[in-house]
Motif scaffolding. Structure first.
Motif, PDB file in Angstrom:
ATOM      1  N   TYR A 115       0.842  -1.194   0.000  1.00  0.00           N
ATOM      2  CA  TYR A 115       0.000   0.000   0.000  1.00  0.00           C
ATOM      3  C   TYR A 115       0.879   1.247   0.000  1.00  0.00           C
ATOM      4  CZ  TYR A 115      -3.964  -2.993   0.603  1.00  0.00           C
ATOM      5  OH  TYR A 115      -4.934  -3.943   0.388  1.00  0.00           O
ATOM      6  N   VAL A 116       0.498   2.221  -0.815  1.00  0.00           N
ATOM      7  CA  VAL A 116       1.303   3.417  -1.038  1.00  0.00           C
ATOM      8  C   VAL A 116       0.459   4.660  -0.795  1.00  0.00           C
ATOM      9  CG1 VAL A 116       2.629   4.713  -2.764  1.00  0.00           C
ATOM     10  CG2 VAL A 116       2.681   2.206  -2.780  1.00  0.00           C
ATOM     11  N   GLU A 117       1.029   5.602  -0.071  1.00  0.00           N
ATOM     12  CA  GLU A 117       0.402   6.912   0.125  1.00  0.00           C
ATOM     13  C   GLU A 117       1.205   7.943  -0.657  1.00  0.00           C
ATOM     14  OE1 GLU A 117      -1.913  10.085   1.244  1.00  0.00           O
ATOM     15  OE2 GLU A 117      -2.348   7.959   1.281  1.00  0.00           O
ATOM     16  N   CYS A 118       0.545   8.763  -1.424  1.00  0.00           N
ATOM     17  CA  CYS A 118       1.201   9.795  -2.235  1.00  0.00           C
ATOM     18  C   CYS A 118       1.006  11.150  -1.552  1.00  0.00           C
ATOM     19  CB  CYS A 118       0.590   9.841  -3.632  1.00  0.00           C
ATOM     20  SG  CYS A 118       0.660   8.262  -4.500  1.00  0.00           S
ATOM     21  N   TYR A 119       2.092  11.857  -1.340  1.00  0.00           N
ATOM     22  CA  TYR A 119       2.025  13.167  -0.703  1.00  0.00           C
ATOM     23  C   TYR A 119       2.547  14.235  -1.649  1.00  0.00           C
ATOM     24  CZ  TYR A 119       1.369  10.909   3.815  1.00  0.00           C
ATOM     25  OH  TYR A 119       0.882  10.173   4.854  1.00  0.00           O
ATOM     26  N   GLN A 120       1.968  15.398  -1.561  1.00  0.00           N
ATOM     27  CA  GLN A 120       2.492  16.567  -2.243  1.00  0.00           C
ATOM     28  C   GLN A 120       2.413  17.729  -1.252  1.00  0.00           C
ATOM     29  OE1 GLN A 120       0.431  18.068  -5.665  1.00  0.00           O
ATOM     30  NE2 GLN A 120       2.218  19.167  -6.361  1.00  0.00           N
ATOM     31  N   PRO A 121       3.452  17.856  -0.427  1.00  0.00           N
ATOM     32  CA  PRO A 121       3.442  18.944   0.554  1.00  0.00           C
ATOM     33  C   PRO A 121       3.312  20.303  -0.118  1.00  0.00           C
ATOM     34  CG  PRO A 121       5.222  17.394   0.985  1.00  0.00           C
ATOM     35  CD  PRO A 121       4.647  17.046  -0.355  1.00  0.00           C
ATOM     36  N   SER A 122       2.635  21.219   0.551  1.00  0.00           N
ATOM     37  CA  SER A 122       2.406  22.546  -0.027  1.00  0.00           C
ATOM     38  C   SER A 122       3.715  23.267  -0.343  1.00  0.00           C
ATOM     39  CB  SER A 122       1.544  23.394   0.904  1.00  0.00           C
ATOM     40  OG  SER A 122       2.159  23.505   2.167  1.00  0.00           O
TER      41      SER A 122
ATOM     42  N   LYS B 174       6.214  27.542  -7.464  1.00  0.00           N
ATOM     43  CA  LYS B 174       7.520  27.910  -8.000  1.00  0.00           C
ATOM     44  C   LYS B 174       8.645  27.053  -7.432  1.00  0.00           C
ATOM     45  CE  LYS B 174       6.015  32.401  -8.985  1.00  0.00           C
ATOM     46  NZ  LYS B 174       5.889  33.661  -9.130  1.00  0.00           N
ATOM     47  N   LEU B 175       9.609  26.765  -8.298  1.00  0.00           N
ATOM     48  CA  LEU B 175      10.784  26.008  -7.885  1.00  0.00           C
ATOM     49  C   LEU B 175      11.688  26.871  -7.019  1.00  0.00           C
ATOM     50  CD1 LEU B 175      11.691  24.251 -11.254  1.00  0.00           C
ATOM     51  CD2 LEU B 175      10.453  23.289  -9.320  1.00  0.00           C
ATOM     52  N   GLY B 176      12.378  26.246  -6.135  1.00  0.00           N
ATOM     53  CA  GLY B 176      13.311  26.969  -5.282  1.00  0.00           C
ATOM     54  C   GLY B 176      13.895  26.029  -4.249  1.00  0.00           C
ATOM     55  N   LYS B 177      14.792  26.554  -3.466  1.00  0.00           N
ATOM     56  CA  LYS B 177      15.420  25.759  -2.415  1.00  0.00           C
ATOM     57  C   LYS B 177      14.473  25.653  -1.225  1.00  0.00           C
ATOM     58  CE  LYS B 177      20.139  26.768  -3.668  1.00  0.00           C
ATOM     59  NZ  LYS B 177      21.459  27.180  -3.207  1.00  0.00           N
ATOM     60  N   THR B 178      14.545  24.503  -0.562  1.00  0.00           N
ATOM     61  CA  THR B 178      13.742  24.268   0.633  1.00  0.00           C
ATOM     62  C   THR B 178      14.695  24.048   1.792  1.00  0.00           C
ATOM     63  OG1 THR B 178      12.062  23.211  -0.743  1.00  0.00           O
ATOM     64  CG2 THR B 178      11.909  22.840   1.618  1.00  0.00           C
ATOM     65  N   SER B 179      14.474  24.751   2.880  1.00  0.00           N
ATOM     66  CA  SER B 179      15.379  24.659   4.028  1.00  0.00           C
ATOM     67  C   SER B 179      15.251  23.293   4.704  1.00  0.00           C
ATOM     68  CB  SER B 179      15.072  25.766   5.035  1.00  0.00           C
ATOM     69  OG  SER B 179      13.837  25.502   5.665  1.00  0.00           O
ATOM     70  N   GLU B 180      16.290  22.947   5.434  1.00  0.00           N
ATOM     71  CA  GLU B 180      16.292  21.672   6.146  1.00  0.00           C
ATOM     72  C   GLU B 180      15.191  21.626   7.204  1.00  0.00           C
ATOM     73  OE1 GLU B 180      19.359  18.908   8.714  1.00  0.00           O
ATOM     74  OE2 GLU B 180      20.183  20.360   7.297  1.00  0.00           O
ATOM     75  N   SER B 181      14.919  22.749   7.851  1.00  0.00           N
ATOM     76  CA  SER B 181      13.866  22.764   8.869  1.00  0.00           C
ATOM     77  C   SER B 181      12.492  22.521   8.239  1.00  0.00           C
ATOM     78  CB  SER B 181      13.881  24.074   9.656  1.00  0.00           C
ATOM     79  OG  SER B 181      13.575  25.169   8.825  1.00  0.00           O
TER      80      SER B 181
ATOM     81  N   LEU C  96      11.997  20.812   5.464  1.00  0.00           N
ATOM     82  CA  LEU C  96      12.002  19.394   5.091  1.00  0.00           C
ATOM     83  C   LEU C  96      11.729  18.504   6.298  1.00  0.00           C
ATOM     84  CD1 LEU C  96      15.015  19.336   2.618  1.00  0.00           C
ATOM     85  CD2 LEU C  96      12.586  19.225   2.049  1.00  0.00           C
ATOM     86  N   ASP C  97      12.317  18.841   7.445  1.00  0.00           N
ATOM     87  CA  ASP C  97      12.078  18.067   8.669  1.00  0.00           C
ATOM     88  C   ASP C  97      10.600  18.111   9.055  1.00  0.00           C
ATOM     89  OD1 ASP C  97      14.732  17.313   8.914  1.00  0.00           O
ATOM     90  OD2 ASP C  97      15.229  18.902  10.354  1.00  0.00           O
ATOM     91  N   LYS C  98       9.974  19.283   8.939  1.00  0.00           N
ATOM     92  CA  LYS C  98       8.548  19.412   9.252  1.00  0.00           C
ATOM     93  C   LYS C  98       7.691  18.589   8.288  1.00  0.00           C
ATOM     94  CE  LYS C  98       8.853  23.989  11.326  1.00  0.00           C
ATOM     95  NZ  LYS C  98       8.579  25.408  11.165  1.00  0.00           N
ATOM     96  N   ILE C  99       8.072  18.607   7.013  1.00  0.00           N
ATOM     97  CA  ILE C  99       7.332  17.829   6.009  1.00  0.00           C
ATOM     98  C   ILE C  99       7.388  16.347   6.348  1.00  0.00           C
ATOM     99  CG2 ILE C  99       7.379  17.049   3.597  1.00  0.00           C
ATOM    100  CD1 ILE C  99       8.257  19.943   2.878  1.00  0.00           C
ATOM    101  N   VAL C 100       8.571  15.845   6.660  1.00  0.00           N
ATOM    102  CA  VAL C 100       8.728  14.422   6.995  1.00  0.00           C
ATOM    103  C   VAL C 100       7.935  14.078   8.248  1.00  0.00           C
ATOM    104  CG1 VAL C 100      10.372  12.645   7.709  1.00  0.00           C
ATOM    105  CG2 VAL C 100      10.928  14.165   5.808  1.00  0.00           C
TER     106      VAL C 100
END
Length: 143
Positions: A101-108, A113-120, A122-126
């Protein structure tokens, strides 16, 4: 993609100019919808395509399922129920194994727009994604 379409709709002039990614994305989206329209679960899929809050997630889910199918796996959309549930179920090539079983996520943070995402961020997303997954998968979650 929907935001870009809305913006184009309201800002058109005699010479319409669209970014190339928008046309490619629109073409790919229409193609994936056409391919899934004959699927037995289409009745479960179609309402999500009419809801702007679910549209992008649903298209992404269909594309992930298609990727597995093109790789030789059996993939199915899991119908939405009253309780949280995964998006897809995949059977390994050969078909004798249990379903994965697979869950697909697309965090906001990854929409738009493309750009860099901070580590903090990314940690919140995970963290948020894993908490949601624990509700959807009562047992057997991989971390």
């Amino acid at each position: 993609m929907l935001d870009a379409a809305e913006e184009t709709k309201y800002n058109t002039t005699e010479n319409i100019v669209m970014t190339s990614w928008f046309l490619a994305e629109l073409k790919a989206t229409l193609e994936v919808i056409r391919r899934w329209k004959d699927d037995p679960r289409w009745r479960d899929i179609e309402p999500s395509l009419k809801d702007k809050n679910h549209f992008t997630h649903t298209i992404g889910k269909l594309r992930v399922a298609e990727h597995f199918i093109m790789c030789g796996h059996k993939a199915e959309i899991v119908p939405r129920g009253r309780e949280a549930s995964p998006d897809l179920r995949i059977r390994a090539i050969g078909g004798a194994q249990e379903w994965l079983y697979v869950e697909c996520y697309q965090p906001s943070a990854f929409r738009g727009k493309l750009g860099k995402t901070s580590e903090s961020v990314l940690d919140k997303i995970v963290s948020k994604s894993m908490a949601k997954a624990r509700r959807q998968f009562k047992k057997g979650i991989l971390e």
